[in-house]
Scaffold this motif. Sequence first.
Motif, mmCIF file in Angstrom:
data_model
loop_
_atom_site.group_PDB
_atom_site.id
_atom_site.type_symbol
_atom_site.label_atom_id
_atom_site.label_comp_id
_atom_site.label_asym_id
_atom_site.label_seq_id
_atom_site.Cartn_x
_atom_site.Cartn_y
_atom_site.Cartn_z
ATOM 1 N N VAL A 82 0.963 -1.290 -0.024
ATOM 2 C CA VAL A 82 0.069 -0.137 0.002
ATOM 3 C C VAL A 82 0.912 1.377 -0.022
ATOM 4 C CG1 VAL A 82 -1.858 -1.030 1.378
ATOM 5 C CG2 VAL A 82 -0.120 0.074 2.443
ATOM 6 N N ARG A 83 0.204 2.217 -0.547
ATOM 7 C CA ARG A 83 1.070 3.542 -0.647
ATOM 8 C C ARG A 83 1.147 4.303 0.822
ATOM 9 N NH1 ARG A 83 0.888 4.824 -6.376
ATOM 10 N NH2 ARG A 83 -1.132 3.748 -7.296
ATOM 11 N N LEU A 84 2.138 4.913 1.078
ATOM 12 C CA LEU A 84 2.470 5.920 2.235
ATOM 13 C C LEU A 84 2.464 7.145 1.924
ATOM 14 C CD1 LEU A 84 4.650 3.595 4.375
ATOM 15 C CD2 LEU A 84 2.232 3.876 4.397
ATOM 16 N N TYR A 85 2.239 8.281 2.762
ATOM 17 C CA TYR A 85 2.716 9.571 2.356
ATOM 18 C C TYR A 85 3.378 10.402 3.495
ATOM 19 C CZ TYR A 85 -1.219 8.686 -1.141
ATOM 20 O OH TYR A 85 -2.022 8.211 -2.139
ATOM 21 N N PRO A 86 4.178 11.424 2.800
ATOM 22 C CA PRO A 86 4.954 12.230 3.920
ATOM 23 C C PRO A 86 3.890 12.426 5.049
ATOM 24 C CG PRO A 86 5.472 12.561 1.664
ATOM 25 C CD PRO A 86 4.360 11.890 1.534
ATOM 26 N N GLU A 87 4.375 12.766 6.211
ATOM 27 C CA GLU A 87 3.771 13.447 7.535
ATOM 28 C C GLU A 87 4.256 14.836 7.223
ATOM 29 O OE1 GLU A 87 1.213 13.580 9.113
ATOM 30 O OE2 GLU A 87 1.425 12.113 10.891
ATOM 31 N N ALA A 88 3.079 15.739 7.408
ATOM 32 C CA ALA A 88 3.294 17.203 7.226
ATOM 33 C C ALA A 88 3.636 17.425 8.717
ATOM 34 C CB ALA A 88 2.042 17.735 6.972
ATOM 35 N N PRO A 89 4.489 18.229 9.036
ATOM 36 C CA PRO A 89 5.258 18.624 10.503
ATOM 37 C C PRO A 89 4.445 19.528 11.019
ATOM 38 C CG PRO A 89 7.058 18.687 8.890
ATOM 39 C CD PRO A 89 5.907 18.453 7.906
ATOM 40 N N LEU B 91 -14.733 20.521 7.544
ATOM 41 C CA LEU B 91 -13.700 20.086 8.106
ATOM 42 C C LEU B 91 -12.620 20.331 7.060
ATOM 43 C CD1 LEU B 91 -12.242 18.830 10.503
ATOM 44 C CD2 LEU B 91 -12.351 16.574 9.108
ATOM 45 N N THR B 92 -11.650 21.382 7.326
ATOM 46 C CA THR B 92 -10.635 21.776 6.289
ATOM 47 C C THR B 92 -9.329 21.622 6.970
ATOM 48 O OG1 THR B 92 -11.188 24.070 6.325
ATOM 49 C CG2 THR B 92 -11.896 22.966 4.809
ATOM 50 N N ILE B 93 -8.483 20.775 6.772
ATOM 51 C CA ILE B 93 -7.022 20.743 7.588
ATOM 52 C C ILE B 93 -6.057 20.725 6.470
ATOM 53 C CG2 ILE B 93 -5.718 19.485 9.019
ATOM 54 C CD1 ILE B 93 -8.197 18.070 10.282
ATOM 55 N N PHE B 94 -4.886 21.570 6.820
ATOM 56 C CA PHE B 94 -3.840 22.207 5.815
ATOM 57 C C PHE B 94 -2.589 21.542 6.514
ATOM 58 C CE2 PHE B 94 -7.458 24.988 5.449
ATOM 59 C CZ PHE B 94 -7.800 24.860 4.131
ATOM 60 N N GLY B 95 -1.790 21.093 5.786
ATOM 61 C CA GLY B 95 -0.309 20.787 6.317
ATOM 62 C C GLY B 95 0.740 21.542 5.572
ATOM 63 N N GLY B 96 1.953 21.429 6.161
ATOM 64 C CA GLY B 96 3.012 22.272 5.583
ATOM 65 C C GLY B 96 4.191 21.834 6.031
ATOM 66 N N GLU B 97 5.866 21.904 5.384
ATOM 67 C CA GLU B 97 6.866 21.820 5.956
ATOM 68 C C GLU B 97 7.265 22.650 7.012
ATOM 69 O OE1 GLU B 97 9.112 19.175 5.548
ATOM 70 O OE2 GLU B 97 7.240 18.403 4.354
ATOM 71 N N THR B 98 6.493 23.988 6.754
ATOM 72 C CA THR B 98 6.649 25.088 7.725
ATOM 73 C C THR B 98 5.298 25.434 8.323
ATOM 74 O OG1 THR B 98 6.629 26.798 6.210
ATOM 75 C CG2 THR B 98 8.733 25.823 6.712
ATOM 76 N N GLU B 99 5.377 26.022 9.384
ATOM 77 C CA GLU B 99 4.053 26.569 9.958
ATOM 78 C C GLU B 99 3.409 27.763 9.017
ATOM 79 O OE1 GLU B 99 2.327 28.401 14.296
ATOM 80 O OE2 GLU B 99 4.497 27.921 14.083
ATOM 81 N N GLU B 100 4.299 28.497 8.484
ATOM 82 C CA GLU B 100 4.077 29.481 7.818
ATOM 83 C C GLU B 100 3.232 29.031 6.428
ATOM 84 O OE1 GLU B 100 5.808 33.331 5.200
ATOM 85 O OE2 GLU B 100 7.189 31.695 5.607
ATOM 86 N N GLU B 101 3.767 27.994 5.646
ATOM 87 C CA GLU B 101 3.152 27.246 4.519
ATOM 88 C C GLU B 101 1.698 26.700 5.034
ATOM 89 O OE1 GLU B 101 3.518 23.050 1.834
ATOM 90 O OE2 GLU B 101 5.324 23.614 3.346
ATOM 91 N N ALA B 102 1.388 25.939 6.211
ATOM 92 C CA ALA B 102 0.350 25.669 6.397
ATOM 93 C C ALA B 102 -0.707 26.759 6.850
ATOM 94 C CB ALA B 102 0.257 24.817 7.755
ATOM 95 N N ASP B 103 -0.099 27.965 7.300
ATOM 96 C CA ASP B 103 -1.081 29.105 7.398
ATOM 97 C C ASP B 103 -1.501 29.887 6.277
ATOM 98 O OD1 ASP B 103 -0.909 28.938 10.190
ATOM 99 O OD2 ASP B 103 0.734 30.321 10.389
ATOM 100 N N ILE B 104 -0.604 29.805 5.320
ATOM 101 C CA ILE B 104 -0.954 30.397 3.932
ATOM 102 C C ILE B 104 -2.157 29.576 3.271
ATOM 103 C CG2 ILE B 104 -0.040 30.972 1.825
ATOM 104 C CD1 ILE B 104 2.481 31.829 2.991
#
Length: 538
Positions: free
Chosen positions: A247-254, A319-332
Amino acid sequence: MAESRIRDEIRARRVVHRPLVMEKDPVHNREENLGKALAALREALGDEWATDAPSVLCGYARDQSFVPASYPHIVALPASTEDVQAVYRVANEYLIDVMPFGTGLTTAGLALPPYGGIICDLRRMDEILDIDGDNLYATIQPGVNYLLLQAAAQREGMRLLNPSTSATAGVISNHAFCNINTMASKYGFGMDNIIDVKMVLPTGDILKTGPASYDAVKGHVPGPGPDISTMFRYAFGTLGVVTEMTVRLYPEAPYHQQIFPALEEDDLRIMADALYMISQDNLSLELAHLMNSFYGIFIGDDNREAAKVAELMPRHNLLTIFGGETEEEADIKAQVTQKMLEENFPAFDYLPKEALMDMTEENEFVDMEKWVKYFNVTVRVQRVRGSFMIGALIDKLDNMVGIEKDMREACTNQVGTTDDALPPDDASTYLQPYHMGRAAYMEYDVYTNQCDKDDLLRIFFGYWRATGVAMTQGMIIAAGGGALVKGMPLMDLALPAAQPNLALLLDAFTRVKMAMDPNNISNRRWEYDTGQMKKFFF
């Protein structure tokens, strides 16, 4: 005197012994063959891994569904692909039915044997055979559940698709079943994340698909040529047993961020249009529409608490959840999506985090942090509380609004309603776009009291009436397929009119089943000679 009293009490309660013969004039599971099959299984698997002890069999006779108890004759626990081959070899020799059993966590009676036979319990096959952080995949056996694999993936900085099921559900069976998950539409359903499988067919032969079939490095793109890794979706063990799956896996957003668009007006069209726009924008990590009652039954410990939560929440919520490599990316990402919604859907309100925190502090039973973790951090620790029936349906997102309205009307006409905060006909709708919004999944949940037979019957018939209305308008039952509906009374007459495309699929399934299982032993539900079910069984 005591024995006489006990006999009278048993007779009054209509307690009966475990049935040994479950059909008239059986060809399969004949009494004279069961002892021979058990001896052969013990020789192949070991004496301790095959039994007909009633104290063991009774544990496999029920699940979390409304389906009455149905007992196996034998329970076998293979430990390898070769052991599964041995189970099928014995079953074919003595004409004994085989019901594959992953982790057994079903709410629809899907792992109960209609006519008895052998339960092939795969829990001993519980290894994560390979996990690759560079190529983002994991190869597992059927006894691996979501909790085990998710924990292993997170240790490698990855994540598995979050399933809409318990953490103890088997990954293989749930992915093949369809696996409605809570990640955004870009990742598709669970079955879209199957890379390859190794499978034991009912004849005992081994089938490999995808990269496993030609010893290639397991990656994300199948080939060359057509791939049949998802051919066995919705087969429910009728076509054999999957013993390995990649099965496929995905990167975990920090980092994560979220917004809470809400609509008090009871207008599902606005929600559907918003879901489509967000999914096309492709910024969200999690995306779903939830009704206020859906929050209630997850967060509240009982109906009183569930009703209170429902009153506190707006009627419709995104329900809308966003992920990013940085906190700024998730916020944007969250800010861009909110601006888009504000411009196109002025009717939305946006629940500030402060309001949610206030609600949490004022009501000790409301734990929003735990609720969010159900979706974007962990798999479900447990199912929702109470007794409920799940209507899992798939169609185009554009069609959902009219179909849901007709389903609700049919449910009210059948069940009736009350002035309670959670009336019996007010099913919770959970709407989620997939494949960039072109397709959608809708869960239509109806709640009942299993201790009240009148309430149970009303909800049961209301549920099926609502589901029947949906099917006549083109909806496909996500939790079912040819394996379950083939052979139902009048189905061969009704299906071509109600679902002409599904009728073609059912005909193809019939031919495949008869070719791959010539003795009709693997999860037998309908007979080859008549094409009909002997027992109406879900």
